[in-house]
Design a protein around this motif. Structure first.
Motif, PDB file in Angstrom:
ATOM      1  N   ALA A  55      35.638  31.931  41.082  1.00 14.70           N
ATOM      2  CA  ALA A  55      34.815  33.072  41.499  1.00 14.70           C
ATOM      3  C   ALA A  55      33.851  32.636  42.598  1.00 14.70           C
ATOM      4  CB  ALA A  55      34.045  33.642  40.312  1.00 14.70           C
ATOM      5  N   GLY A  56      34.367  32.432  43.806  1.00 11.29           N
ATOM      6  CA  GLY A  56      33.513  32.025  44.913  1.00 11.29           C
ATOM      7  C   GLY A  56      33.628  30.545  45.196  1.00 11.29           C
ATOM      8  N   THR A  57      33.338  30.161  46.421  1.00 13.61           N
ATOM      9  CA  THR A  57      33.495  28.774  46.844  1.00 13.61           C
ATOM     10  C   THR A  57      32.478  27.832  46.209  1.00 13.61           C
ATOM     11  OG1 THR A  57      32.095  29.221  48.774  1.00 13.61           O
ATOM     12  CG2 THR A  57      34.480  29.447  49.065  1.00 13.61           C
ATOM     13  N   ASP A  58      31.382  28.384  45.682  1.00  9.31           N
ATOM     14  CA  ASP A  58      30.345  27.542  45.098  1.00  9.31           C
ATOM     15  C   ASP A  58      30.485  27.384  43.589  1.00  9.31           C
ATOM     16  OD1 ASP A  58      29.774  30.251  44.782  1.00  9.31           O
ATOM     17  OD2 ASP A  58      27.621  29.897  44.640  1.00  9.31           O
ATOM     18  N   ILE A  59      31.573  27.900  43.029  1.00  9.85           N
ATOM     19  CA  ILE A  59      31.801  27.826  41.588  1.00  9.85           C
ATOM     20  C   ILE A  59      33.120  27.105  41.341  1.00  9.85           C
ATOM     21  CG2 ILE A  59      32.187  29.146  39.469  1.00  9.85           C
ATOM     22  CD1 ILE A  59      30.430  31.324  40.591  1.00  9.85           C
ATOM     23  N   GLU A  60      33.129  26.194  40.396  1.00  6.18           N
ATOM     24  CA  GLU A  60      34.333  25.433  40.113  1.00  6.18           C
ATOM     25  C   GLU A  60      35.403  26.318  39.473  1.00  6.18           C
ATOM     26  OE1 GLU A  60      33.541  22.039  37.738  1.00  6.18           O
ATOM     27  OE2 GLU A  60      32.263  21.063  39.227  1.00  6.18           O
ATOM     28  N   THR A  61      36.658  25.957  39.727  1.00  3.81           N
ATOM     29  CA  THR A  61      37.773  26.656  39.113  1.00  3.81           C
ATOM     30  C   THR A  61      37.771  26.386  37.610  1.00  3.81           C
ATOM     31  OG1 THR A  61      39.102  26.449  41.121  1.00  3.81           O
ATOM     32  CG2 THR A  61      40.281  26.895  39.076  1.00  3.81           C
ATOM     33  N   THR A  62      37.983  27.454  36.825  1.00  7.88           N
ATOM     34  CA  THR A  62      37.983  27.346  35.365  1.00  7.88           C
ATOM     35  C   THR A  62      39.339  27.746  34.823  1.00  7.88           C
ATOM     36  OG1 THR A  62      35.619  27.868  35.282  1.00  7.88           O
ATOM     37  CG2 THR A  62      36.868  28.107  33.235  1.00  7.88           C
ATOM     38  N   GLU A  63      39.817  26.996  33.836  1.00  6.07           N
ATOM     39  CA  GLU A  63      41.108  27.298  33.222  1.00  6.07           C
ATOM     40  C   GLU A  63      40.904  28.152  31.973  1.00  6.07           C
ATOM     41  OE1 GLU A  63      44.634  24.455  33.048  1.00  6.07           O
ATOM     42  OE2 GLU A  63      43.876  24.349  30.982  1.00  6.07           O
ATOM     43  N   TYR A  64      41.789  29.133  31.796  1.00 10.48           N
ATOM     44  CA  TYR A  64      41.721  30.035  30.652  1.00 10.48           C
ATOM     45  C   TYR A  64      43.057  30.002  29.922  1.00 10.48           C
ATOM     46  CZ  TYR A  64      37.549  31.748  32.976  1.00 10.48           C
ATOM     47  OH  TYR A  64      36.308  31.825  33.571  1.00 10.48           O
ATOM     48  N   ALA A  65      43.015  29.592  28.658  1.00 13.31           N
ATOM     49  CA  ALA A  65      44.234  29.508  27.861  1.00 13.31           C
ATOM     50  C   ALA A  65      44.459  30.775  27.052  1.00 13.31           C
ATOM     51  CB  ALA A  65      44.175  28.295  26.939  1.00 13.31           C
ATOM     52  N   ASP A  66      43.384  31.293  26.426  1.00 13.60           N
ATOM     53  CA  ASP A  66      43.542  32.461  25.554  1.00 13.60           C
ATOM     54  C   ASP A  66      43.358  33.782  26.287  1.00 13.60           C
ATOM     55  OD1 ASP A  66      40.821  32.351  25.998  1.00 13.60           O
ATOM     56  OD2 ASP A  66      40.230  32.310  23.897  1.00 13.60           O
ATOM     57  N   GLY A  67      42.747  33.746  27.454  1.00 19.69           N
ATOM     58  CA  GLY A  67      42.469  34.960  28.212  1.00 19.69           C
ATOM     59  C   GLY A  67      41.023  34.996  28.650  1.00 19.69           C
ATOM     60  N   CYS A  68      40.598  36.117  29.215  1.00 18.68           N
ATOM     61  CA  CYS A  68      39.232  36.190  29.740  1.00 18.68           C
ATOM     62  C   CYS A  68      38.766  37.634  29.833  1.00 18.68           C
ATOM     63  CB  CYS A  68      39.154  35.545  31.126  1.00 18.68           C
ATOM     64  SG  CYS A  68      40.076  36.443  32.399  1.00 18.68           S
ATOM     65  N   VAL A  69      37.459  37.774  30.046  1.00 17.39           N
ATOM     66  CA  VAL A  69      36.830  39.064  30.328  1.00 17.39           C
ATOM     67  C   VAL A  69      36.118  38.941  31.666  1.00 17.39           C
ATOM     68  CG1 VAL A  69      35.203  40.822  29.574  1.00 17.39           C
ATOM     69  CG2 VAL A  69      36.464  39.489  27.871  1.00 17.39           C
ATOM     70  N   VAL A  70      36.344  39.913  32.542  1.00 15.95           N
ATOM     71  CA  VAL A  70      35.712  39.935  33.857  1.00 15.95           C
ATOM     72  C   VAL A  70      34.982  41.261  34.013  1.00 15.95           C
ATOM     73  CG1 VAL A  70      36.084  39.892  36.358  1.00 15.95           C
ATOM     74  CG2 VAL A  70      37.500  38.462  34.865  1.00 15.95           C
ATOM     75  N   THR A  71      33.663  41.214  34.173  1.00 13.94           N
ATOM     76  CA  THR A  71      32.914  42.437  34.469  1.00 13.94           C
ATOM     77  C   THR A  71      32.967  42.691  35.966  1.00 13.94           C
ATOM     78  OG1 THR A  71      30.833  41.223  34.626  1.00 13.94           O
ATOM     79  CG2 THR A  71      31.395  42.174  32.480  1.00 13.94           C
ATOM     80  N   THR A  72      32.455  43.842  36.405  1.00 10.35           N
ATOM     81  CA  THR A  72      32.546  44.238  37.811  1.00 10.35           C
ATOM     82  C   THR A  72      32.104  43.096  38.725  1.00 10.35           C
ATOM     83  OG1 THR A  72      32.100  46.530  37.201  1.00 10.35           O
ATOM     84  CG2 THR A  72      31.808  45.933  39.515  1.00 10.35           C
ATOM     85  N   PRO A  73      33.029  42.545  39.519  1.00 14.08           N
ATOM     86  CA  PRO A  73      32.683  41.396  40.364  1.00 14.08           C
ATOM     87  C   PRO A  73      31.925  41.818  41.622  1.00 14.08           C
ATOM     88  CG  PRO A  73      34.969  41.984  40.714  1.00 14.08           C
ATOM     89  CD  PRO A  73      34.448  42.894  39.631  1.00 14.08           C
ATOM     90  N   SER A  74      31.152  40.900  42.169  1.00 17.28           N
ATOM     91  CA  SER A  74      30.438  41.171  43.417  1.00 17.28           C
ATOM     92  C   SER A  74      31.095  40.468  44.603  1.00 17.28           C
ATOM     93  CB  SER A  74      28.975  40.724  43.303  1.00 17.28           C
ATOM     94  OG  SER A  74      28.877  39.314  43.235  1.00 17.28           O
ATOM     95  N   ARG A  75      32.125  39.667  44.321  1.00 16.00           N
ATOM     96  CA  ARG A  75      32.862  38.984  45.379  1.00 16.00           C
ATOM     97  C   ARG A  75      34.286  38.725  44.895  1.00 16.00           C
ATOM     98  NH1 ARG A  75      29.450  33.322  45.240  1.00 16.00           N
ATOM     99  NH2 ARG A  75      29.407  33.045  42.985  1.00 16.00           N
ATOM    100  N   ALA A  76      35.116  38.252  45.807  1.00 11.90           N
ATOM    101  CA  ALA A  76      36.526  38.050  45.490  1.00 11.90           C
ATOM    102  C   ALA A  76      36.719  36.961  44.437  1.00 11.90           C
ATOM    103  CB  ALA A  76      37.296  37.700  46.763  1.00 11.90           C
ATOM    104  N   LEU A  77      37.761  37.128  43.629  1.00 11.79           N
ATOM    105  CA  LEU A  77      38.154  36.144  42.634  1.00 11.79           C
ATOM    106  C   LEU A  77      39.506  35.567  43.041  1.00 11.79           C
ATOM    107  CD1 LEU A  77      37.428  38.183  39.376  1.00 11.79           C
ATOM    108  CD2 LEU A  77      35.923  36.507  40.443  1.00 11.79           C
ATOM    109  N   GLU A  78      39.671  34.273  42.857  1.00  7.34           N
ATOM    110  CA  GLU A  78      40.959  33.649  43.148  1.00  7.34           C
ATOM    111  C   GLU A  78      41.622  33.250  41.841  1.00  7.34           C
ATOM    112  OE1 GLU A  78      41.489  30.554  46.343  1.00  7.34           O
ATOM    113  OE2 GLU A  78      42.156  29.381  44.594  1.00  7.34           O
ATOM    114  N   PHE A  79      42.843  33.750  41.624  1.00  7.57           N
ATOM    115  CA  PHE A  79      43.599  33.456  40.421  1.00  7.57           C
ATOM    116  C   PHE A  79      44.694  32.437  40.731  1.00  7.57           C
ATOM    117  CE2 PHE A  79      41.477  37.146  38.966  1.00  7.57           C
ATOM    118  CZ  PHE A  79      41.606  37.214  37.591  1.00  7.57           C
ATOM    119  N   GLY A  80      44.806  31.418  39.894  1.00  5.46           N
ATOM    120  CA  GLY A  80      45.881  30.447  39.992  1.00  5.46           C
ATOM    121  C   GLY A  80      46.814  30.639  38.812  1.00  5.46           C
TER     122      GLY A  80
END
Length: 281
Positions: A55-80
Motif C-alpha cells: 500500500a504505497g512505496t513507503d510501506i513494506e509488502t505484506t503477505e496474507y495467507a487467510d485473507g484480508c480486509v481493506v477499507t476505502t484506500p487513499s492511494r493505489a494498492l499493489e497486489f502480488g
C-alpha cells in the motif's frame, strides 16, 4: 487458462452495505496488479496460496495467507498473486465494513489487516474450511453471506455516514462539503470524525475518490483523449490539478495510465478483471 468469476448481490439488509459477493479462481493476468484508489472497500477470504499487498512505496509488502480486509484506500494498492489464485470476497460500499470490524476504519486506511486480526484465528480457520469443502461457488457465496449476517451489528453513526455518502456518490463527488454538513445537521468536525471512524477517510477525500473514479471510467483508451477537455468537464481546476489527482490515486501520469490500460486490453481482451486493475509488471 482463464479466470472463473461468479458474483451476486446479497439479500437485505446486507445489500445496503455491500455491492456484491464474489468467487474468483484461476490464473491472474499478471503476477502483480495495481488497484487504483477508489470509493470502495473489500474483504477477501483466501483459499489458495498466499498473496501480497503493498500500500504505497513507503510501506513494506505484506503477505496474507487467510485473507484480508481493506477499507476505502487513499492511494493505489499493489497486489502480488501466486500462479493460481482462489478466493471468496465481498465488495463493500464505502461504509459497508464498519458493522463487521472490531476497530475503527481509520486504523485500516492504506494498511490492510488479515482476517485473523479482524475476526480471530479459530473463526477464520472454520470459515475457510467450510468454504473449501463447499460444493461450488454459489454455495460458497451463501456461506459467506450467512457469516456476514451473523456478524452484522449496530454501529453508531452509520445512518449519518450512509446518507451523506449516498449524496456524494449520486453527484459523483461534486457535492459541496459544507452543503453536506448542513444537510446532515451536524458540525464539520463531527461529520469528519464519523467518516474517519466508519469509512476511514474524510467526506472530502471520499468525494475526490468518487469524482476521480467517474472520470477515469469515462475514458475510452481505444480512442484519442483530449485531456484538457476531460479535466474541465470533470470539474478540475485545470489540467495540472487533474494530473496531480491521477498520480495521487494511481501512481501514474494520465498518459502512462492509458498506455497500461491499452496493454491490458491488447494482451487480455475481454478478461473478467479488465476495467480497473492495471498490470504492475
Amino acid at each position: 487458462m482463464g479466470v472463473e468469476y461468479v458474483s451476486r448481490v446479497p439479500r437485505p439488509p446486507l445489500d445496503g452495505l455491500i455491492d456484491d459477493l464474489y468467487y474468483l479462481e484461476g490464473a491472474p493476468p499478471y503476477a502483480r496488479l495495481t488497484l487504483p484508489a477508489s470509493p470502495a472497500a473489500f474483504l477477501i477470504v483466501n483459499l489458495g496460496a498466499p498473496f501480497r499487498i503493498r500500500a504505497g512505496t513507503d510501506i513494506e509488502t505484506t503477505e496474507y495467507a487467510d485473507g484480508c480486509v481493506v477499507t476505502t484506500p487513499s492511494r493505489a494498492l499493489e497486489f502480488g498473486y501466486p500462479p493460481w489464485t482462489r478466493s471468496v470476497g465481498v465488495h463493500f460500499k464505502p461504509w459497508g465494513p464498519a458493522p463487521f470490524l472490531p476497530m475503527p476504519a481509520a486504523e485500516l486506511c492504506d494498511r490492510p489487516v488479515s482476517l485473523e486480526q479482524a475476526w480471530g484465528r479459530p473463526a477464520i480457520a472454520e470459515l475457510r474450511d467450510r468454504l473449501a469443502t463447499a460444493k461450488g461457488p454459489y454455495e460458497m457465496l451463501t456461506l459467506i453471506e450467512e457469516e456476514l449476517m451473523r456478524r452484522l451489528c449496530e454501529t453508531a453513526g452509520l445512518g449519518l455516514v450512509r446518507h451523506t455518502s449516498r449524496i456524494i456518490a449520486a453527484t459523483s463527488g461534486a457535492a459541496a462539503i459544507d452543503d453536506l454538513r448542513v444537510s446532515a445537521g451536524v458540525s464539520s468536525t463531527h461529520l469528519a470524525r464519523r467518516f474517519k471512524e466508519l469509512v476511514g477517510v474524510t467526506p472530502k477525500r471520499l468525494a475526490r475518490a468518487y469524482r476521480f473514479t467517474a472520470t477515469v471510467l469515462s475514458i475510452n483508451p481505444a480512442e484519442p483523449i483530449d485531456w484538457a477537455d476531460l479535466a474541465n468537464s470533470a470539474g478540475y481546476f485545470d489540467q495540472a490539478h487533474f494530473g496531480h489527482e491521477f498520480r495521487a490515486f494511481t501512481g501514474l501520469t494520465p498518459t502512462r495510465y492509458v498506455e497500461v490500460r491499452r496493454r491490458f486490453l491488447r494482451e487480455h481482451p475481454g478478461h473478467v478483471l479488465d476495467g480497473w486493475p492495471l498490470p504492475a509488471d
